[in-house]
Design an enzyme around this catalytic site. Structure first.
Site, PDB file in Angstrom:
ATOM      1  N   ARG A  11       0.839  -1.199   0.000  1.00  0.00           N
ATOM      2  CA  ARG A  11       0.000   0.000   0.000  1.00  0.00           C
ATOM      3  C   ARG A  11       0.871   1.245   0.000  1.00  0.00           C
ATOM      4  O   ARG A  11       1.028   1.917  -1.005  1.00  0.00           O
ATOM      5  CB  ARG A  11      -0.957  -0.038   1.203  1.00  0.00           C
ATOM      6  N   GLU A 141      -4.002  10.435  10.731  1.00  0.00           N
ATOM      7  CA  GLU A 141      -3.157  11.072   9.713  1.00  0.00           C
ATOM      8  C   GLU A 141      -2.634  12.418  10.191  1.00  0.00           C
ATOM      9  O   GLU A 141      -3.366  13.205  10.778  1.00  0.00           O
ATOM     10  CB  GLU A 141      -3.966  11.264   8.420  1.00  0.00           C
TER      11      GLU A 141
END
Length: 503
Positions: A11, A141
């Site tokens: 990923r 994040e």
């Protein structure tokens, strides 16, 4: 303490510029990670990216269900109601790594939402996931900037989600901004503030501090680390799995599930699939990291392994080597000769050492396989006979057609000729050569690597060095050729290889 590894080569690693794995490559990497390297979890895709991403994810997930790995295969998803969850469920996924905002700036400026609104949206996705039988981990994040600039927001997010059915809270240094002191401080605050939660640390390498930051995260009590093979990843990449192994096993002496013996082999496969070369000095997996260059080091190794450390090459399916060049002493050369089963007296050793140093001063590459030729040249004997010679060859290339090579070769004084086609001139040459070898039932090695070095400056008449790696049985060796034509340089390297295996 057990440190768990979540590898995200498929990923985050695929976000390396120019890297795109095929479906078959992704499946093979997933299998290698789980079955060969024994990593604990893998992250294989981002939801909703493309049809190709979906097909590759489904292929891996179909395989994972057959082998009971489905709970160890994870997919990045988004706070978008059921959309990402349905994509993951359709592919056969059982775990979503939910990308949430870990800094106030990202929440208010990118999402244009207040923290309470973002929390409500996250809770909704977690509720849907529970109804669909999908486990949830949460990525915060930009967490590192959040801890620098808006710690109360980060704590508000954790407090607002700690009662939800969330497996792990994942703390990414998204932009690779942290140093080791900050990493320790921020990770310690997470562990002390929320001791019952499980945390992962996700390091990027923009300041070349990713490995140091992982060390600090583990020191602070973080038990989950995210890695990629060979340090692949966006910009400067992620922390390499190889670097994490050394920290966990040798510095903390923590438990780790990784099969070290498979590390080098799997890393080389990913190097081939990605097209991104492993730097020669990359710890544990670089070509030269178990090579002693200095003669005094080789001498010390002969005297009770004085220059060894805990990173023994045998741990990683490798062996220690001793470089040959201007820094070489008699000890280096002796180590290489022992590998070849060759003994020289003191005077012969002195002459050979002098020649190796001379070649090194001229920046010529000298390998263990060159030693018999150097010995033959220096001692003026015929220990190596050129039994195989190229008499002639013709190479043809045309637009839209396969290349063709006609080859005339002499083996033990007898001539043989063959013609073959191939994907390029060198491939055609090799096909013609192996046709001759097949007809004679002679063994020959497999080509495992092909590297071309062209000097900078744009000169089309400059010398090209071609270095080819061969494998025959369990032995791997290299030959090189030098010419202004790349194909001719490769042919020279090939003829040297033929005489080596013949001898």
């Amino acid at each position: 303490m057990k440190i768990t590894i979540m590898d995200t080569t498929l990923r985050d690693g695929e976000q390396t510029s120019g890297v795109s794995f095929s479906e078959a490559e992704k499946l093979n990497i997933a299998r290698l990670l789980l079955e060969e390297l024994k990593v604990d979890r893998i992250e294989i895709a981002s939801a909703r990216v493309s049809e190709g991403e979906y097909k590759a994810a489904k292929k891996i997930l179909d395989w994972s269900h057959q082998h009971a790995y489905q709970d160890r295969v994870e997919i990045l998803g988004f706070v978008d109601g059921k959309t990402s969850l349905e994509w993951i469920q359709k592919a056969g996924g059982k775990v979503i790594n939910l990308l949430c905002k870990g800094s106030l700036k990202h929440c208010t400026q990118q999402l244009r939402k207040q923290p309470e609104e973002h929390l409500a949206d996250i809770r909704e996705v977690v509720k849907y996931a529970e109804e669909m039988g999908i486990g949830v981990n949460v990525y915060l994040e930009d967490w590192s900037n959040g801890m620098r600039d808006s710690q109360e927001y980060v704590f508000q997010m954790i407090r607002g989600l700690q009662a939800e059915k969330i497996g792990r809270f994942m703390l990414p240094d998204t932009l690779g901004i942290l140093n080791h002191d900050e990493t320790y401080e921020y990770c310690k605050k997470m562990k002390d503030g929320f001791p019952d939660l499980k945390f992962d640390f996700h390091a990027h390498n923009d300041y070349d501090l990713a490995t140091a930051n992982v060390y600090s995260a583990i020191k602070a009590g973080i038990s989950g680390i995210h890695t990629t093979l060979n340090g692949l990843g966006e910009r400067a990449g992620n922390v390499p799995l190889s670097s994490v192994i050394g920290i966990v096993k040798d510095h903390f002496h923590h438990e780790l599930s990784i099969n070290e013996q498979k590390l080098y082999a799997v890393s080389k496969i990913v190097e081939s699939f990605s097209g991104v070369r492993i730097p020669a000095n990359k710890p544990l997996i670089g070509e030269f990291v178990f090579t002693q260059t200095s003669g005094i080091h080789a001498d010390g190794d002969n005297k009770d392994n004085l220059y060894y450390n805990d990173l023994m090459p045998e741990r990683f399916g490798r062996k220690r080597e001793y470089a040959l060049g201007k820094m070489s002493g008699k000890a280096n050369i002796k180590k290489n000769l022992e590998e070849l089963g060759i003994e020289l007296d003191a005077e012969e050793m002195k002459k050979v050492t002098s020649r190796v140093i001379e070649l090194g001063d001229k920046k010529e590459m000298v390998t263990q396989d060159d030693l018999p030729y150097i010995i033959s040249d220096v001692l003026k004997n015929d220990t190596i006979e050129q039994k195989i010679k190229i008499k002639n060859y013709a190479l043809q290339v045309a637009e839209g057609l396969r290349s063709v090579a006609t080859l005339s070769i002499e083996i033990d004084g007898k001539s043989y000729e063959e013609t073959a086609s191939g994907d390029g001139q060198y491939d055609a040459f090799m096909n013609a050569l192996w046709k001759i070898y097949d007809s004679l039932e002679k063994p020959y090695p497999k080509l495992t690597d092909y590297a071309v070095s062209i000097p900078p400056g744009g000169r089309t008449d400059a010398l090209v060095e071609t270095v080819i790696t061969w494998k025959i049985g369990y032995r791997e060796f290299k030959t090189r050729g030098l010419d202004s034509d790349q194909t001719v340089a490769a042919i020279k390297a090939t003829i040297k290889m033929l005489n080596m295996i013949e001898d």
